[in-house]
Design a protein around this motif. Sequence first.
Motif, mmCIF file in Angstrom:
data_model
loop_
_atom_site.group_PDB
_atom_site.id
_atom_site.type_symbol
_atom_site.label_atom_id
_atom_site.label_comp_id
_atom_site.label_asym_id
_atom_site.label_seq_id
_atom_site.Cartn_x
_atom_site.Cartn_y
_atom_site.Cartn_z
ATOM 1 N N ILE A 1 1.540 -1.128 4.075
ATOM 2 C CA ILE A 1 1.157 -2.500 4.272
ATOM 3 C C ILE A 1 1.289 -3.275 3.145
ATOM 4 N N CYS B 1 0.813 -1.095 0.228
ATOM 5 C CA CYS B 1 -0.066 0.105 0.040
ATOM 6 C C CYS B 1 0.951 1.389 -0.049
ATOM 7 N N CYS C 1 -4.382 -0.044 0.319
ATOM 8 C CA CYS C 1 -4.977 -1.132 0.961
ATOM 9 C C CYS C 1 -6.364 -0.693 1.251
ATOM 10 N N CYS D 1 0.072 3.682 3.397
ATOM 11 C CA CYS D 1 0.600 3.030 4.702
ATOM 12 C C CYS D 1 1.944 2.186 4.659
ATOM 13 N N CYS E 1 -6.989 2.553 3.741
ATOM 14 C CA CYS E 1 -6.478 3.646 3.190
ATOM 15 C C CYS E 1 -7.488 4.247 2.252
HETATM 16 ZN ZN LIG Z 1 -2.762 1.336 3.365
#
Ligand SMILES: [Zn+2]
Length: 229
Positions: free
Chosen positions: A119, A114, A156, A117, A159
């Motif tokens: 991830i 992502c 993701c 963020c 988000c």
């Molecule tokens: Zn994210």
Amino acid sequence: MTLPSWRDGKYGTKVRAALWLESEVGEGNIFTKAQLREAFPDVAQIDRRMRDLRDHDWTIHTRREDPALKQEEQRYVKKGAEVWIPGQAKTLKTKSSLTASQRTKVMVSDNFLCRSCGIGAGESYYDGGQDSQLDIARRKVVLADGSVQVQLVTECNRCRVGGREREVDLGAVISQVKALAPLERKVLATWVEADGRKPSALEKLWGVYRTLPQESREAVKQAAANEEE
Ligand SMILES: [Zn+2]
């Protein structure tokens, strides 16, 4: 301007679905598949017609984007183009759904992370909950010449939804603080005291870089690699 009726048969199903969302559901509210089918009993694939609205900038979340929703629920998040106005439906038509291979290409170039963020796919969030699901988002990028381009970027589900309430395990945070090396803890204490941490210019750039879509990251990569001119 008053909204045309969603029952008006002179409009196509997609337009009527848009009008139904606006007049019966309202932005931010949840509706169920059953309610949708009840409103359009004669339309075989009303789900699909409604999904087509996404090509016109309408935001409708399913459980896929918003794990808080139940299986049969969807949320009407944001209105898009006013497709009931002649011409509006056509102008945005080019912005159609991505093909599977386009999606894969974006995810591969984003290293399956992502870009908001950081991830990875199927990883767990620090605060628990359902594991991450990656999707493709369109991000507006203002280019150096001032023009705006929409670039594709991996994001993701959290988000994409954004602004979700989070819970934090304070005990875990405290024990992590205690586990820090003395020097690290001292640095943290100064940040806490100042209630802020001034990142260096380099760190700021790094932070911005990490959020960029792949095309933009490539441009930064080249700029960074260039020796002084
Ligand atoms: Zn994210």
